[in-house]
Each structure stands twice: as C-alpha cells, then as structure tokens.
Motif scaffolding. Structure first.
Motif, mmCIF file in Angstrom:
data_model
loop_
_atom_site.group_PDB
_atom_site.id
_atom_site.type_symbol
_atom_site.label_atom_id
_atom_site.label_comp_id
_atom_site.label_asym_id
_atom_site.label_seq_id
_atom_site.Cartn_x
_atom_site.Cartn_y
_atom_site.Cartn_z
ATOM 1 N N LEU A 113 -3.220 28.124 28.243
ATOM 2 C CA LEU A 113 -1.798 28.368 28.469
ATOM 3 C C LEU A 113 -1.402 27.774 29.809
ATOM 4 C CD1 LEU A 113 0.961 29.696 27.983
ATOM 5 C CD2 LEU A 113 0.032 31.809 28.951
ATOM 6 N N VAL B 136 9.679 32.507 30.895
ATOM 7 C CA VAL B 136 8.909 32.606 29.653
ATOM 8 C C VAL B 136 8.920 34.035 29.144
ATOM 9 C CG1 VAL B 136 6.646 32.273 28.584
ATOM 10 C CG2 VAL B 136 7.398 30.729 30.400
ATOM 11 N N LEU C 247 7.205 36.751 26.409
ATOM 12 C CA LEU C 247 6.041 37.038 25.581
ATOM 13 C C LEU C 247 6.416 38.182 24.656
ATOM 14 C CD1 LEU C 247 3.043 36.673 24.849
ATOM 15 C CD2 LEU C 247 2.491 38.286 26.695
ATOM 16 N N ARG D 51 11.003 29.331 27.339
ATOM 17 C CA ARG D 51 9.940 29.290 26.331
ATOM 18 C C ARG D 51 9.710 30.681 25.778
ATOM 19 N NH1 ARG D 51 4.582 26.793 28.831
ATOM 20 N NH2 ARG D 51 3.882 26.971 26.673
ATOM 21 N N LEU E 236 6.625 32.843 23.808
ATOM 22 C CA LEU E 236 5.252 32.947 23.331
ATOM 23 C C LEU E 236 5.131 34.206 22.489
ATOM 24 C CD1 LEU E 236 3.435 32.229 26.717
ATOM 25 C CD2 LEU E 236 4.196 30.563 25.011
ATOM 26 N N GLU E 237 4.146 34.220 21.580
ATOM 27 C CA GLU E 237 3.920 35.379 20.728
ATOM 28 C C GLU E 237 2.447 35.761 20.738
ATOM 29 O OE1 GLU E 237 5.202 34.654 16.768
ATOM 30 O OE2 GLU E 237 7.337 34.625 17.288
ATOM 31 N N GLU F 173 2.493 29.729 20.611
ATOM 32 C CA GLU F 173 3.886 29.370 20.782
ATOM 33 C C GLU F 173 4.466 29.028 19.415
ATOM 34 O OE1 GLU F 173 4.529 26.576 23.874
ATOM 35 O OE2 GLU F 173 6.688 26.985 23.962
ATOM 36 N N ARG G 106 3.929 25.832 16.916
ATOM 37 C CA ARG G 106 2.633 25.192 17.089
ATOM 38 C C ARG G 106 1.609 25.954 16.263
ATOM 39 N NH1 ARG G 106 1.954 23.721 23.517
ATOM 40 N NH2 ARG G 106 4.033 22.809 23.825
ATOM 41 N N VAL H 259 -1.276 28.107 22.657
ATOM 42 C CA VAL H 259 -0.433 27.284 23.507
ATOM 43 C C VAL H 259 -1.258 26.495 24.500
ATOM 44 C CG1 VAL H 259 1.550 28.795 23.287
ATOM 45 C CG2 VAL H 259 -0.103 29.209 25.094
#
Length: 230
Positions: A26, A34, A36, A211, A213-214, A222, A225, A229
C-alpha cells in the motif's frame, strides 16, 4: 506538508495468533485523503493503530517518509506520534473536567516550554474554524456528541501534525452535524496539506476523499483493482 506512507507485507494478528489483516502493498502519497471502509470488525481500526505505532505488527513494514515505524523502539514510536501524527479516536478520549480549550491544547503538557504557546494558539484557532470558539471555556461534560468530536479534531490538529488519522469521526452523529464536521475537517486538511487516513462507514465522508480502500476477506484492496493496493 503531509507525509507519504508505504506499507509492505503487513500482517496483524489477534490474541490467539490468528491473522486479522494482511496488507501486501500500500502506497499513499503525501497530502492524499484516503478512506478505508469495510464491515465492523474487519480490521479498520486495527490498521490505523498499526500505522500509528499503537499496535505491534507480526510481519512487514510501516514506513512514513522513509522511516519504518514498526521497527522503532516504543519510546521512539511515541515520539513519532507526538511529532508527526494527529489522531481522532472513535470514543473521543476527552477529559471531562477540562474545558474545550484545555482538551484541545492537552499536548502542551508534553511539549517543550517554547512550543506551548504555539500549540495553545493552534488549538484556539482550530476550535474557531470548527465552530465552537464561543464554547472554548465550557467543560466538555456539557457538550453534545458533535461538539465533543470537534474538540477531538482540534486536539489532533493543535500539535501541528503532518498526518491526520481518524477512526469513524462521524459515527453516532446526526446527518446534519456529520456533514458540517466533514466540510470543516476536509477544508482544514486541504489547507494544511495533511495526509489524511480515515476509517469510516459514512458514504458522505467517503465521497470527499481522493482514494477509497476496502477491507475484503482480511486484505486491504482498492475498488476497481483485482489485487491488493499498491
């Protein structure tokens, strides 16, 4: 300016040694905001604790601006948090007996004498920008949830951090209060060029980030993708 974050091969484990979270790679650029997201219990708070040095890591590196925080001795990790990070915890962690300004400027108790006036002024300025300057002399025991969260944000900003970490900052707030807080926090972060990493379920907050993220199946990815990430 904010700091860049680089995570490699991070593994976080629970009390019984079971793997909670795995982050193969990452990168977060300086000054990036960002979010999450992920289900409750997925490891979002655990990840924030790991990148801030509040939690030991089983494997891997957590590097801020070239320094691997995960490898530092506890006292050096604490110094890094004090000098570089502002943290907004989900449960505020305010001192009920202190007023808003006293809570927001609590870092003066750990600062060098020459820095204390600057920290107190930053705290006062942040309280003003967050809309509660008129209440700075009130004890926080009388504050609403939204006011408490604003004091917590002001405290996180008062020491002049380069990174802001926030754990569910709009949780338990009504929509109007949450939206006002989002607007104010995002504005302050952008103005100061901070790197922001926030764990949240709030779609309004997530939509304001650069951004998203998960946490999926114990790994941070991400959306869009296929792999973790980078």
């Amino acid at each position: 300016m904010g700091l860049p974050l680089e995570v490699r091969g991070l593994v976080l484990t629970g009390d019984e040694g079971e793997r909670i979270l795995h982050v193969p790679a990452l990168d977060i650029a300086t000054g990036t905001a960002v979010a999450l997201r992920g289900p409750s219990g997925a490891g979002k708070s655990t990840f924030l604790h790991a990148v801030s040095g509040l939690r030991e890591v089983a494997e891997g590196t957590v590097t801020w601006d070239g320094a691997d925080v995960a490898a530092l001795a506890p006292e050096r990790r604490a110094a890094f948090r004090r000098d570089a990070l502002g943290i907004v915890f989900q449960d505020h962690l305010l001192f009920e007996e202190l007023d808003a300004l006293g809570n927001a400027s609590i870092a003066t108790g750990f600062a060098r004498r020459r820095d204390r006036a600057v920290i107190r002024e930053r705290a006062r300025t942040a309280l003003g920008r967050l809309g509660i300057a008129q209440a700075e002399g009130r004890r926080v025991a009388s504050f609403s949830g939204g006011e408490r969260q604003r004091v917590a944000v002001a405290r996180a900003l008062a020491a002049g951090p380069r990174v802001l970490l926030a754990d569910e900052p709009t949780a338990n707030l009504d929509r109007e209060t949450a939206d006002r807080l989002i607007e104010d926090v995002v504005a302050l972060v952008r103005e100061q060029g901070l790197t922001l990493l926030v764990a949240s379920h709030d779609p309004h907050l997530i939509a304001r980030m650069d951004r998203v993220l998960e946490v999926r199946d114990g790994t941070i990815v991400e959306p869009g993708r296929e792999a973790a990430v980078a």
